[in-house]
Design a protein around this motif. Sequence first.
Motif, PDB file in Angstrom:
ATOM      1  N   ASN A 160       2.955 -26.981  43.222  1.00  0.00           N
ATOM      2  CA  ASN A 160       1.752 -26.633  42.454  1.00  0.00           C
ATOM      3  C   ASN A 160       1.754 -27.383  41.135  1.00  0.00           C
ATOM      4  O   ASN A 160       2.779 -27.476  40.473  1.00  0.00           O
ATOM      5  N   GLY A 161       0.585 -27.929  40.803  1.00  0.00           N
ATOM      6  CA  GLY A 161       0.449 -28.609  39.514  1.00  0.00           C
ATOM      7  C   GLY A 161       0.950 -30.050  39.511  1.00  0.00           C
ATOM      8  O   GLY A 161       0.985 -30.695  38.459  1.00  0.00           O
ATOM      9  N   ALA A 162       1.308 -30.575  40.694  1.00  0.00           N
ATOM     10  CA  ALA A 162       1.869 -31.938  40.760  1.00  0.00           C
ATOM     11  C   ALA A 162       0.835 -33.016  40.440  1.00  0.00           C
ATOM     12  O   ALA A 162       1.178 -34.121  40.039  1.00  0.00           O
ATOM     13  N   GLY A 163      -0.449 -32.705  40.656  1.00  0.00           N
ATOM     14  CA  GLY A 163      -1.501 -33.683  40.379  1.00  0.00           C
ATOM     15  C   GLY A 163      -2.248 -34.142  41.631  1.00  0.00           C
ATOM     16  O   GLY A 163      -3.052 -35.077  41.585  1.00  0.00           O
ATOM     17  N   LYS A 164      -2.049 -33.444  42.747  1.00  0.00           N
ATOM     18  CA  LYS A 164      -2.666 -33.857  44.009  1.00  0.00           C
ATOM     19  C   LYS A 164      -4.186 -33.694  43.969  1.00  0.00           C
ATOM     20  O   LYS A 164      -4.936 -34.616  44.285  1.00  0.00           O
ATOM     21  N   THR A 165      -4.628 -32.496  43.581  1.00  0.00           N
ATOM     22  CA  THR A 165      -6.076 -32.237  43.549  1.00  0.00           C
ATOM     23  C   THR A 165      -6.755 -33.181  42.561  1.00  0.00           C
ATOM     24  O   THR A 165      -7.819 -33.743  42.851  1.00  0.00           O
ATOM     25  N   THR A 166      -6.137 -33.367  41.413  1.00  0.00           N
ATOM     26  CA  THR A 166      -6.717 -34.252  40.401  1.00  0.00           C
ATOM     27  C   THR A 166      -6.863 -35.665  40.973  1.00  0.00           C
ATOM     28  O   THR A 166      -7.897 -36.320  40.797  1.00  0.00           O
ATOM     29  N   THR A 167      -5.847 -36.126  41.686  1.00  0.00           N
ATOM     30  CA  THR A 167      -5.906 -37.461  42.302  1.00  0.00           C
ATOM     31  C   THR A 167      -7.054 -37.534  43.298  1.00  0.00           C
ATOM     32  O   THR A 167      -7.859 -38.474  43.282  1.00  0.00           O
TER      33      THR A 167
HETATM   34  P1  ATP Z   1      -1.955 -27.259  43.590  1.00  0.00           P
HETATM   35  O1  ATP Z   1      -0.991 -27.538  44.697  1.00  0.00           O
HETATM   36  O2  ATP Z   1      -1.644 -25.993  42.870  1.00  0.00           O
HETATM   37  O3  ATP Z   1      -3.370 -27.401  43.988  1.00  0.00           O
HETATM   38  P2  ATP Z   1      -2.040 -29.889  42.383  1.00  0.00           P
HETATM   39  O4  ATP Z   1      -0.882 -30.755  42.737  1.00  0.00           O
HETATM   40  O5  ATP Z   1      -3.291 -30.120  43.127  1.00  0.00           O
HETATM   41  O6  ATP Z   1      -1.606 -28.374  42.447  1.00  0.00           O
HETATM   42  P3  ATP Z   1      -3.624 -30.312  40.032  1.00  0.00           P
HETATM   43  O7  ATP Z   1      -4.601 -29.225  40.360  1.00  0.00           O
HETATM   44  O8  ATP Z   1      -4.064 -31.700  40.233  1.00  0.00           O
HETATM   45  O9  ATP Z   1      -2.256 -30.084  40.820  1.00  0.00           O
HETATM   46  O10 ATP Z   1      -3.154 -30.104  38.526  1.00  0.00           O
HETATM   47  C1  ATP Z   1      -2.324 -31.033  37.830  1.00  0.00           C
HETATM   48  C2  ATP Z   1      -2.172 -30.560  36.404  1.00  0.00           C
HETATM   49  O11 ATP Z   1      -3.404 -30.696  35.705  1.00  0.00           O
HETATM   50  C3  ATP Z   1      -1.776 -29.089  36.276  1.00  0.00           C
HETATM   51  O12 ATP Z   1      -0.898 -28.958  35.189  1.00  0.00           O
HETATM   52  C4  ATP Z   1      -3.108 -28.396  35.979  1.00  0.00           C
HETATM   53  O13 ATP Z   1      -2.901 -27.217  35.243  1.00  0.00           O
HETATM   54  C5  ATP Z   1      -3.833 -29.456  35.184  1.00  0.00           C
HETATM   55  N1  ATP Z   1      -5.303 -29.397  35.352  1.00  0.00           N
HETATM   56  C6  ATP Z   1      -5.979 -29.506  36.512  1.00  0.00           C
HETATM   57  N2  ATP Z   1      -7.306 -29.449  36.312  1.00  0.00           N
HETATM   58  C7  ATP Z   1      -7.480 -29.304  34.964  1.00  0.00           C
HETATM   59  C8  ATP Z   1      -8.624 -29.190  34.118  1.00  0.00           C
HETATM   60  N3  ATP Z   1      -9.863 -29.221  34.612  1.00  0.00           N
HETATM   61  N4  ATP Z   1      -8.421 -29.063  32.784  1.00  0.00           N
HETATM   62  C9  ATP Z   1      -7.166 -29.045  32.286  1.00  0.00           C
HETATM   63  N5  ATP Z   1      -6.040 -29.158  33.025  1.00  0.00           N
HETATM   64  C10 ATP Z   1      -6.189 -29.279  34.348  1.00  0.00           C
END
Ligand code: ATP
Length: 318
Positions: free
Chosen positions: A46-53
Amino acid sequence: MTLTETAVDNVVQVTDLVKMYDELRAVDGISFSVKRGETFGLLGPNGAGKTTTMRMMAGLSPATSGSIFVAGLDVGRSGRDVRNEIGVVTQHDGLDNSLVVHRNLELHGYLAGLSYRDAIQRTKEVLGFFNLEGRANASIHALSGGMKRRLAIARAMMSSPQLLVMDEPTTGLDPQSRNRVWEQLGALKEAGVTIIMSTHYMIEAETLCDRLAIMDHGNILDIGEPGEVVQHHVGAEVAVLNLSENVTREERAVLRRRLDEEKRNYSEVGPRVLVTAPRDTKPDVSTLVGLAKMRVTYRPAHLEDVFLVLTGKELRDE
Ligand code: ATP
């Protein structure tokens, strides 16, 4: 339309991609490419950055710096041309509950630029492909979780995209529905669609992904075929030291000290200590067995072990 040389082989080319949220580097300069027809996994805690990517890849969130090319088009600049080449399935299906199944698809196709006639035709095709013809007139409320997910994927395919981007496509589904989604994704792959997906399920990654990237703290820690990544980081087999219930704290401390002295790769998971040896087929634990009451078993290494070694964390349990 800008075509780059990489478009020939790589449907996706990501270079030095960064996303900042204020001071937080959610994505910290990652680069990777995905070949035509490949299924590519993003794995990470969780929080690795996958969704953001994936949001940046889908054009839903602007990159702070770096570039993403999909089918030779710059996602940051090409607008609708590139959006039609990317089908997106987010964690929330985002279906319109006020419209029946076929209307959801038609509307999406129409908004993607298909003529009304083509949208109707394409709806018939995707309903057939996803085995949802019998549900064409059903209300969204009447669909099971698995059907909704299949419909969300079907909807993403309305514009006949070259790339399908999916954020955790089977999270929350029961095993049977998950299998149906897997079958469907297998069929899309057969049809030549390039897929990028994130997942927390090791079996899903091993079953579907040709290659995967392991992410943590916005970085890619390794990229490769699942088997390659496992062999590279944890070898073929894991030794499991099952510590007895009445093992003392002192015994545990002695064991830990020896593991450190011998520079072993190990992780402690409750009463078990997992020992891996990337360069060997099977870790030799003969120097450890006398240090605490334990039963030693061996099992094949898998991605979960790679996770423990690389990130110190476990993937979410099934
Ligand atoms: P998960 O498996 O929980 O979905 P993830 O790998 O997809 O996690 P992200 O959702 O990309 O992780 O989040 C990466 C980092 O960016 C986390 O620390 C999250 O808290 C932060 N983050 C994500 N979206 C935002 C936002 N809109 N504003 C500020 N911080 C954000």
